[in-house]
Design an enzyme around this catalytic site. Sequence first.
Site, PDB file in Angstrom:
ATOM      1  CB  SER A 266      -0.913   0.007   1.223  1.00 26.80           C
ATOM      2  OG  SER A 266      -0.224   0.527   2.349  1.00 26.80           O
ATOM      3  CE  LYS A 267      -2.487   6.599  -2.103  1.00 16.80           C
ATOM      4  NZ  LYS A 267      -3.261   7.158  -3.163  1.00 16.80           N
ATOM      5  NE  ARG A 268      -3.694   6.287   2.772  1.00 16.54           N
ATOM      6  CZ  ARG A 268      -3.656   7.500   2.242  1.00 16.54           C
ATOM      7  NH1 ARG A 268      -2.848   8.406   2.714  1.00 16.54           N
ATOM      8  NH2 ARG A 268      -4.433   7.818   1.225  1.00 16.54           N
ATOM      9  CG  ASP A 271       4.481   8.316   1.712  1.00 18.41           C
ATOM     10  OD1 ASP A 271       5.270   8.393   0.748  1.00 18.41           O
ATOM     11  OD2 ASP A 271       4.048   9.310   2.321  1.00 18.41           O
TER      12      ASP A 271
END
Length: 526
Positions: A266-268, A271
């Site tokens: 997931s990008k979260r 990140d």
Amino acid sequence: MDRPVRVRFAPSPTGALHIGGVRTALYNYLFARKEGGKFILRIEDTDQNRYVAGAEEYIMESLEWLGITPDESPVHGGEYGPYRQSERKEMYRQYAEQLVEAGHAYYAFDTAAELDAMRKELEAAKSKNPTYNAITRKKMKNSFTLSEEEVKQRIESGEPYVIRIKMPHREEIRFKDIIRGWVMVHGSTLDDKVLMKGDGMPTYHLANVVDDYLMKISHVIRGEEWLPSLPLHVTLYKFLGWENEMPEFAHLPLLLNPPGKEGKLSKRQADKLGVPVFPLPWQDPNTGEQYVSFKEEGFLTDALLNFLALLGWNPGNNQEIFDLNQLEMDFDLEGVNKAGIKFDYDKARWFNEEYIKVKKVEDLVPYLMDVLRANGIDADVIDQKQREQIVSLFQNRVTLIPDFWDKPEANGKRLAQAQVLFNMPAEYDEKTVRKKWTGEAADLVEAYKMDLSQLENWVADDIKTTLEALLTSKGVGLGKVMPAVRVAITGAGKGPDLMTVMEIIGKEETIKRLEKALMSLEQKVS
Ligand code: GLU
């Protein structure tokens, strides 16, 4: 059946192209090249609600940056266009109507509130399949429960309606996936998916199948998240009479979060770990959020492609370094793994480091120039020879491109790299000074400075010979003075070839730095 290989990458422009999407595009591209086929980019933009401004351009720019250029696309054109589904809108309805006529699909008039009420009722009754299906359709407002006349009237009066597929309830649907083998799903577990929406647009499923057929797609290579849709797609091919033209399917393994974290990438999560998942810089136009990208982080495209190629594909030996040409020759779908694969950012960095090491010096010069400019240096005034010298000095000491300037170290500090060429040291490495800046060393540095001021031919070799001559005359070894000279010139205890550093910074600057060190360090070591 031997048919020309035509594959497509079919992203929806609902946001930035995620690295998983880039891998799907890459595998499609590689398969097309290997088989001498065509690689098509089709933009699946039928869902107006999820459209994000700039996403389509972002997808195209990303593919271009990576050099996985489509043979046919909205910008490259081709015989099977348009390549944007919103421009093909008129084509889909006839197929939905054809299915209705053949009894494979039907009209449904249920409102959102009615659908919601049905779902709640089924959930309360603990239904195993709480969907619109062969059982529940009998209680809803559709061609099964309304008379033909009423259906006609409702449509003519402009009442919104959808067209749903009538999924076979008693059949087992069997299909073969190149990667996963045979898959069997019982029709009773599936629902009557919407094919045409109330707004007159097709859903993903209908548009996707119709376009794959019309564009003569031979192989559908896409992410595993689409595997659950395959029974529906296979049924659509059958109902539309296209069974013989049905493409082969290959569903790629999921990308999972980096080691230490669970679940689908997931990008979260990424990140939070400071790991990029987007190829190019992206700012979400709705939330304003900005995400780090592989390009900004300093990845070379060939390293990134090599990393992605092996993220799910096993070449059958231990080889790791494959340039794009070789991937185009070696890639095969048989070597794609079933199991999900962790997105290991350290491995991506390793690839980058390896690629930088072997890259031609002149090919790295443009990257160096960007790094210098980003750090406020007027890089244009540096001549080509010096640019190449700088690249050579640091090429083996760089993991990501910005490391040319300075590089993060395990202790949280930053190791100055090309930075030392442009800035007088602001401080001197304390440990080196303590151990190596002895009175004797300082005297030698002073003498060396004098000799250097006489040196006419300012090149690394002569700068070195000058030092050697001095040491011979004094009868001392290089080790006595080198660390002191280094700390005076660069401020650090270690670094690349010092004589080349001195050549690049020039005679005047070298002497200035030696003088400054002699002045500021002498007082410390009394
Ligand atoms: N539009 C779908 C997506 O966004 C395409 C899936 C497929 O390749 O069929 O991923």
